[in-house]
Design an enzyme around this catalytic site. Structure first.
Site, PDB file in Angstrom:
ATOM      1  N   LYS A  14     -15.777  -0.185  -7.833  1.00  0.00           N
ATOM      2  CA  LYS A  14     -14.414  -0.532  -8.275  1.00  0.00           C
ATOM      3  C   LYS A  14     -13.689  -1.384  -7.227  1.00  0.00           C
ATOM      4  CE  LYS A  14     -13.174   3.831  -8.737  1.00  0.00           C
ATOM      5  NZ  LYS A  14     -14.380   4.552  -8.313  1.00  0.00           N
ATOM      6  N   ARG A  89      -6.827   9.092 -12.931  1.00  0.00           N
ATOM      7  CA  ARG A  89      -8.011   9.943 -12.780  1.00  0.00           C
ATOM      8  C   ARG A  89      -7.899  11.238 -13.565  1.00  0.00           C
ATOM      9  NH1 ARG A  89      -9.666   7.585  -7.388  1.00  0.00           N
ATOM     10  NH2 ARG A  89     -11.720   8.458  -7.004  1.00  0.00           N
ATOM     11  N   ARG A 128     -22.900   3.462   2.991  1.00  0.00           N
ATOM     12  CA  ARG A 128     -21.596   3.050   3.519  1.00  0.00           C
ATOM     13  C   ARG A 128     -21.104   4.033   4.583  1.00  0.00           C
ATOM     14  NH1 ARG A 128     -16.582   2.519  -0.472  1.00  0.00           N
ATOM     15  NH2 ARG A 128     -16.835   4.765  -0.474  1.00  0.00           N
ATOM     16  N   ARG A 134     -15.341   6.748   6.732  1.00  0.00           N
ATOM     17  CA  ARG A 134     -14.667   7.547   5.697  1.00  0.00           C
ATOM     18  C   ARG A 134     -15.241   8.958   5.703  1.00  0.00           C
ATOM     19  NH1 ARG A 134     -13.552   4.535  -0.041  1.00  0.00           N
ATOM     20  NH2 ARG A 134     -13.643   6.695  -0.742  1.00  0.00           N
ATOM     21  N   ARG A 146     -17.353  14.869  -4.935  1.00  0.00           N
ATOM     22  CA  ARG A 146     -16.523  13.801  -5.531  1.00  0.00           C
ATOM     23  C   ARG A 146     -17.052  13.430  -6.915  1.00  0.00           C
ATOM     24  NH1 ARG A 146     -17.159   9.472  -1.015  1.00  0.00           N
ATOM     25  NH2 ARG A 146     -16.069   8.068  -2.435  1.00  0.00           N
TER      26      ARG A 146
HETATM   27  P1  AP5 Z   1     -16.983   0.453  -3.797  1.00  0.00           P
HETATM   28  O1  AP5 Z   1     -16.662  -0.887  -4.302  1.00  0.00           O
HETATM   29  O2  AP5 Z   1     -16.188   1.009  -2.669  1.00  0.00           O
HETATM   30  O3  AP5 Z   1     -16.999   1.506  -5.002  1.00  0.00           O
HETATM   31  P2  AP5 Z   1     -15.817   2.376  -5.521  1.00  0.00           P
HETATM   32  O4  AP5 Z   1     -16.110   2.689  -6.944  1.00  0.00           O
HETATM   33  O5  AP5 Z   1     -14.500   1.720  -5.206  1.00  0.00           O
HETATM   34  O6  AP5 Z   1     -16.086   3.646  -4.598  1.00  0.00           O
HETATM   35  P3  AP5 Z   1     -15.104   4.497  -3.721  1.00  0.00           P
HETATM   36  O7  AP5 Z   1     -15.951   5.390  -2.902  1.00  0.00           O
HETATM   37  O8  AP5 Z   1     -14.101   3.683  -2.999  1.00  0.00           O
HETATM   38  O9  AP5 Z   1     -14.433   5.258  -4.920  1.00  0.00           O
HETATM   39  P4  AP5 Z   1     -13.692   6.561  -4.990  1.00  0.00           P
HETATM   40  O10 AP5 Z   1     -13.266   6.534  -6.388  1.00  0.00           O
HETATM   41  O11 AP5 Z   1     -14.399   7.786  -4.546  1.00  0.00           O
HETATM   42  O12 AP5 Z   1     -12.617   6.333  -3.838  1.00  0.00           O
HETATM   43  P5  AP5 Z   1     -11.067   6.216  -3.867  1.00  0.00           P
HETATM   44  O13 AP5 Z   1     -10.714   5.481  -2.647  1.00  0.00           O
HETATM   45  O14 AP5 Z   1     -10.540   5.757  -5.173  1.00  0.00           O
HETATM   46  O15 AP5 Z   1     -18.535   0.459  -3.436  1.00  0.00           O
HETATM   47  C1  AP5 Z   1     -19.150   1.570  -2.839  1.00  0.00           C
HETATM   48  C2  AP5 Z   1     -20.310   1.068  -1.971  1.00  0.00           C
HETATM   49  O16 AP5 Z   1     -21.291   0.482  -2.826  1.00  0.00           O
HETATM   50  C3  AP5 Z   1     -19.895  -0.023  -0.983  1.00  0.00           C
HETATM   51  O17 AP5 Z   1     -20.595   0.148   0.220  1.00  0.00           O
HETATM   52  C4  AP5 Z   1     -20.302  -1.333  -1.677  1.00  0.00           C
HETATM   53  O18 AP5 Z   1     -20.619  -2.346  -0.769  1.00  0.00           O
HETATM   54  C5  AP5 Z   1     -21.535  -0.869  -2.452  1.00  0.00           C
HETATM   55  N1  AP5 Z   1     -21.726  -1.642  -3.675  1.00  0.00           N
HETATM   56  C6  AP5 Z   1     -20.779  -2.073  -4.555  1.00  0.00           C
HETATM   57  N2  AP5 Z   1     -21.337  -2.735  -5.562  1.00  0.00           N
HETATM   58  C7  AP5 Z   1     -22.684  -2.730  -5.343  1.00  0.00           C
HETATM   59  C8  AP5 Z   1     -23.802  -3.255  -6.034  1.00  0.00           C
HETATM   60  N3  AP5 Z   1     -23.673  -3.938  -7.197  1.00  0.00           N
HETATM   61  N4  AP5 Z   1     -25.034  -3.037  -5.505  1.00  0.00           N
HETATM   62  C9  AP5 Z   1     -25.195  -2.348  -4.344  1.00  0.00           C
HETATM   63  N5  AP5 Z   1     -24.165  -1.831  -3.626  1.00  0.00           N
HETATM   64  C10 AP5 Z   1     -22.929  -2.021  -4.134  1.00  0.00           C
HETATM   65  O19 AP5 Z   1     -10.622   7.759  -3.734  1.00  0.00           O
HETATM   66  C11 AP5 Z   1     -10.897   8.520  -2.570  1.00  0.00           C
HETATM   67  C12 AP5 Z   1     -10.225   9.878  -2.712  1.00  0.00           C
HETATM   68  O20 AP5 Z   1      -8.791   9.700  -2.799  1.00  0.00           O
HETATM   69  C13 AP5 Z   1     -10.583  10.684  -3.976  1.00  0.00           C
HETATM   70  O21 AP5 Z   1     -11.762  11.428  -3.797  1.00  0.00           O
HETATM   71  C14 AP5 Z   1      -9.342  11.572  -4.114  1.00  0.00           C
HETATM   72  O22 AP5 Z   1      -9.378  12.654  -3.211  1.00  0.00           O
HETATM   73  C15 AP5 Z   1      -8.209  10.633  -3.698  1.00  0.00           C
HETATM   74  N6  AP5 Z   1      -7.641   9.893  -4.831  1.00  0.00           N
HETATM   75  C16 AP5 Z   1      -7.647   8.531  -5.006  1.00  0.00           C
HETATM   76  N7  AP5 Z   1      -7.035   8.212  -6.149  1.00  0.00           N
HETATM   77  C17 AP5 Z   1      -6.637   9.366  -6.731  1.00  0.00           C
HETATM   78  C18 AP5 Z   1      -6.001   9.675  -7.960  1.00  0.00           C
HETATM   79  N8  AP5 Z   1      -5.635   8.723  -8.828  1.00  0.00           N
HETATM   80  N9  AP5 Z   1      -5.766  10.993  -8.240  1.00  0.00           N
HETATM   81  C19 AP5 Z   1      -6.110  11.966  -7.372  1.00  0.00           C
HETATM   82  N10 AP5 Z   1      -6.750  11.739  -6.208  1.00  0.00           N
HETATM   83  C20 AP5 Z   1      -7.022  10.449  -5.887  1.00  0.00           C
END
Ligand code: AP5
Length: 205
Positions: A14, A89, A128, A134, A146
């Site tokens: 994402k 979410r 990562r 992180r 997660r």
């Molecule tokens: P990346 O692009 O970072 O993927 P992502 O889907 O954004 O993954 P995240 O880990 O950032 O998502 P998340 O939903 O857990 O985190 P968030 O910050 O929202 O890619 C991931 C890796 O894959 C990278 O190394 C990238 O290079 C690689 N990659 C990408 N595309 C690729 C491809 N095609 N091929 C190979 N490799 C690839 O949330 C973190 C925490 O915050 C949550 O757990 C929760 O505690 C809290 N939080 C955030 N939002 C909310 C909400 N709305 N409600 C409640 N809690 C929340």
């Protein structure tokens, strides 16, 4: 204005794809994960409270993230469109977002569900975690927590948007460029349906 939700499990790409979409369409990026990590870095009370949930892979309470999104939407009056990354979410967050957008006389136009097999998600996040610093990427147990949180609480939100005929799935394996090409195709198709400019970086509001 065009409002897009990038929806999918942790590691589905994402954040990565948001950057490419911003470069191409000049939308404004709203990532609740990034906002929460900034609060943690600044050691604010909100950040310290959120960290307790994030470190164990749990969702932060709805009222915290809804308030953050609400103030960001208010601060971005002139945006051409928003990419919501990691929000909503829960169904409560989705309903709150609909209300906030209706106050601005707009709505969600497209929800893209990024599909990646679970073992690939774990592989990406462990990789990562070797360099990202992180805490929620640090070990497989938290990563699996997660992903479980996603399937229990977040995945059902897809039905909310499917019922509104806004949900499209995107296979999100392959190279980053290949995935972006699929996303772009979906956005341009939706632009055409809404009678907005299809290729331009300047969709009409
Ligand atoms: P990346 O692009 O970072 O993927 P992502 O889907 O954004 O993954 P995240 O880990 O950032 O998502 P998340 O939903 O857990 O985190 P968030 O910050 O929202 O890619 C991931 C890796 O894959 C990278 O190394 C990238 O290079 C690689 N990659 C990408 N595309 C690729 C491809 N095609 N091929 C190979 N490799 C690839 O949330 C973190 C925490 O915050 C949550 O757990 C929760 O505690 C809290 N939080 C955030 N939002 C909310 C909400 N709305 N409600 C409640 N809690 C929340």
């Amino acid at each position: 204005m065009f409002n897009l939700i990038l929806f999918g499990p942790p590691g589905s790409g994402k954040g990565t794809q948001s950057q490419l979409i911003i470069d191409h369409y000049q939308f404004t990026h709203l990532s609740t994960g990034d906002m929460l990590r900034t609060e943690i870095e600044r050691q604010t009370p909100l950040g310290m409270e959120a960290k307790k949930f994030m470190d164990r892979g749990a969702l932060v309470p709805d009222e915290v993230v809804i308030a953050m999104i609400s103030s960001r939407l208010d601060a971005q009056g002139n945006a051409k469109g928003f990419i919501f990354d990691g929000f909503p979410r829960t169904t409560a967050q989705a309903k709150a977002l609909d209300k906030l957008l209706s106050l601005k006389a707009t709505s969600i136009h497209l929800v893209l569900l990024m599909q990646v097999p679970e073992e690939e998600l774990i592989k990406r996040l462990l990789l990562r975690g070797q360099t990202s610093g992180r805490t929620d990427d640090a070990n497989e147990e938290v990563i699996r927590a997660r992903i479980a949180e996603y399937y229990n609480k977040t995945s059902p939100v897809a039905d909310y948007y499917a019922q509104q005929h806004k949900l499209q799935t995107v296979p999100a394996v392959g190279s980053i460029e290949e995935v972006f090409a699929r996303i772009k195709q979906q956005i341009d198709k939706r632009f055409a349906e809404l009678n907005l400019h299809s290729v331009s970086s300047h969709p009409r509001s």
